[in-house]
Design a protein around this motif. Structure first.
Motif, short mmCIF file in Angstrom:
data_model
loop_
_atom_site.label_atom_id
_atom_site.label_comp_id
_atom_site.label_asym_id
_atom_site.label_seq_id
_atom_site.Cartn_x
_atom_site.Cartn_y
_atom_site.Cartn_z
N GLY A 57 23.83 -6.62 35.70
CA GLY A 57 24.66 -7.81 35.54
C GLY A 57 26.10 -7.49 35.20
O GLY A 57 26.94 -8.37 35.16
N GLY A 58 26.39 -6.23 34.97
CA GLY A 58 27.75 -5.82 34.62
C GLY A 58 28.58 -5.51 35.84
O GLY A 58 28.07 -5.29 36.93
N GLU A 59 29.89 -5.52 35.64
CA GLU A 59 30.81 -5.22 36.73
C GLU A 59 31.12 -3.72 36.76
O GLU A 59 31.20 -3.08 35.72
N LEU A 60 31.28 -3.24 37.96
CA LEU A 60 31.53 -1.83 38.18
C LEU A 60 32.29 -1.71 39.49
O LEU A 60 32.01 -2.45 40.43
N GLU A 61 33.27 -0.83 39.56
CA GLU A 61 34.01 -0.63 40.80
C GLU A 61 33.57 0.67 41.44
O GLU A 61 34.02 1.74 41.04
N ASP A 62 32.67 0.56 42.41
CA ASP A 62 32.19 1.74 43.13
C ASP A 62 31.70 1.27 44.50
O ASP A 62 30.64 0.66 44.62
N ASP A 63 32.49 1.55 45.53
CA ASP A 63 32.16 1.13 46.89
C ASP A 63 31.22 2.09 47.60
O ASP A 63 30.87 1.87 48.76
N THR A 64 30.83 3.17 46.93
CA THR A 64 29.90 4.12 47.53
C THR A 64 28.60 3.39 47.87
O THR A 64 28.11 2.61 47.05
N PRO A 65 28.02 3.65 49.03
CA PRO A 65 26.76 2.96 49.34
C PRO A 65 25.59 3.52 48.56
O PRO A 65 25.57 4.70 48.20
N VAL A 66 24.63 2.65 48.30
CA VAL A 66 23.31 3.10 47.85
C VAL A 66 22.62 3.55 49.13
O VAL A 66 22.71 2.87 50.16
N PHE A 67 21.95 4.67 49.10
CA PHE A 67 21.30 5.20 50.29
C PHE A 67 19.85 4.74 50.36
O PHE A 67 19.21 4.52 49.33
N VAL A 68 19.35 4.60 51.57
CA VAL A 68 17.94 4.28 51.79
C VAL A 68 17.20 5.61 51.74
O VAL A 68 17.28 6.41 52.67
N GLY A 69 16.49 5.84 50.65
CA GLY A 69 15.81 7.11 50.45
C GLY A 69 14.58 7.28 51.32
O GLY A 69 14.10 8.38 51.52
N GLY A 70 14.07 6.18 51.83
CA GLY A 70 12.90 6.22 52.69
C GLY A 70 12.16 4.90 52.67
O GLY A 70 12.57 3.96 51.98
N PRO A 71 11.08 4.83 53.41
CA PRO A 71 10.37 3.56 53.56
C PRO A 71 9.46 3.19 52.40
O PRO A 71 8.95 2.08 52.35
N VAL A 72 9.27 4.10 51.44
CA VAL A 72 8.36 3.82 50.33
C VAL A 72 9.16 3.18 49.18
O VAL A 72 10.12 3.78 48.70
N PRO A 73 8.80 1.96 48.76
CA PRO A 73 9.54 1.33 47.66
C PRO A 73 9.30 2.06 46.35
O PRO A 73 8.28 2.72 46.16
N GLY A 74 10.24 1.92 45.47
CA GLY A 74 10.12 2.57 44.17
C GLY A 74 11.40 2.38 43.38
O GLY A 74 12.31 1.68 43.81
N PRO A 75 11.49 3.04 42.24
CA PRO A 75 12.70 2.90 41.41
C PRO A 75 13.88 3.60 42.07
O PRO A 75 13.71 4.42 42.97
N LEU A 76 15.08 3.26 41.60
CA LEU A 76 16.26 3.98 42.04
C LEU A 76 16.09 5.45 41.66
O LEU A 76 15.59 5.77 40.58
N ILE A 77 16.50 6.31 42.55
CA ILE A 77 16.51 7.75 42.29
C ILE A 77 17.96 8.19 42.36
O ILE A 77 18.67 7.87 43.32
N ALA A 78 18.39 8.91 41.35
CA ALA A 78 19.75 9.45 41.33
C ALA A 78 19.69 10.95 41.54
O ALA A 78 18.92 11.65 40.90
#
Length: 186
Positions: A57-78
């Motif tokens: 819910g917070g604001e952040l300035e980062d236009d970098t895309p989130v990548f599609v890690g694959g077809p299996v859903p799950g938590p964000l991976i960094a």
């Protein structure tokens, strides 16, 4: 089979699964029980800022895309370069984290080498090995630059890694950093 964790899985031209066409997968786990990785070269249309607004819910300035890690859903991976925040070292200088509080620190840290992945690529016991035997994948050594490539390099990553694989075959033992990224520059 020896574990390929920490290596790249590169889709062959024969691989017909649309989820993996021309994909380069960073292998995070590989054991007799199965395998897990993230696709390095499938950026989504969602920016890190947009994703973070949904998560925090917070604001952040980062236009970098989130990548599609694959077809299996799950938590964000960094995948990132901060050892102290790494939950697992994927390859020298590249660490993985999935804990929300750690990802928050990474996202808010200035000038962090960071890629976020929504979903992952997963294979059950023996599934990946069967796909490799069928000629669907190549295994290539990974470099931190593969994970943290800029947008132009990400778009060309599949082709670049295949060319690097060919150089490894033709010029074994020659360090990649001693060769120009564009072979036409020789």
């Amino acid at each position: 089979m020896e574990s390929i964790a920490g290596k790249l899985l590169v889709a062959s031209r024969e691989l017909r699964d649309p989820n993996f066409t021309q994909s380069v997968v960073m292998m995070i786990e590989h054991s007799p029980e199965g395998a897990l990785g993230v696709i390095l070269n499938h950026p989504s249309t969602t920016s890190v800022s947009e994703a973070w607004a949904q998560i925090d819910g917070g604001e952040l300035e980062d236009d970098t895309p989130v990548f599609v890690g694959g077809p299996v859903p799950g938590p964000l991976i960094a995948l990132h370069a901060i050892e102290d925040l790494g939950e697992k070292e994927v390859l020298p200088g590249v660490f993985m984290s999935v804990q929300r509080d750690v990802i928050e620190k990474l996202v808010l840290a200035p000038d962090t080498r960071l890629r976020l992945y929504s979903g992952h690529s997963g294979w059950g016991a023996g599934q990946l090995e069967d796909e490799m035997k069928a000629g669907g994948w190549h295994i290539v050594s990974a470099e931190p630059g593969d994970v943290f490539a800029d947008q132009e390099q990400t778009e060309d990553l599949w082709q670049y890694v295949l060319e690097r694989m060919a150089i490894d075959i033709m010029l074994p033992g020659v360090p990649h950093n001693k060769l120009p990224r564009d072979p036409n520059m020789n």
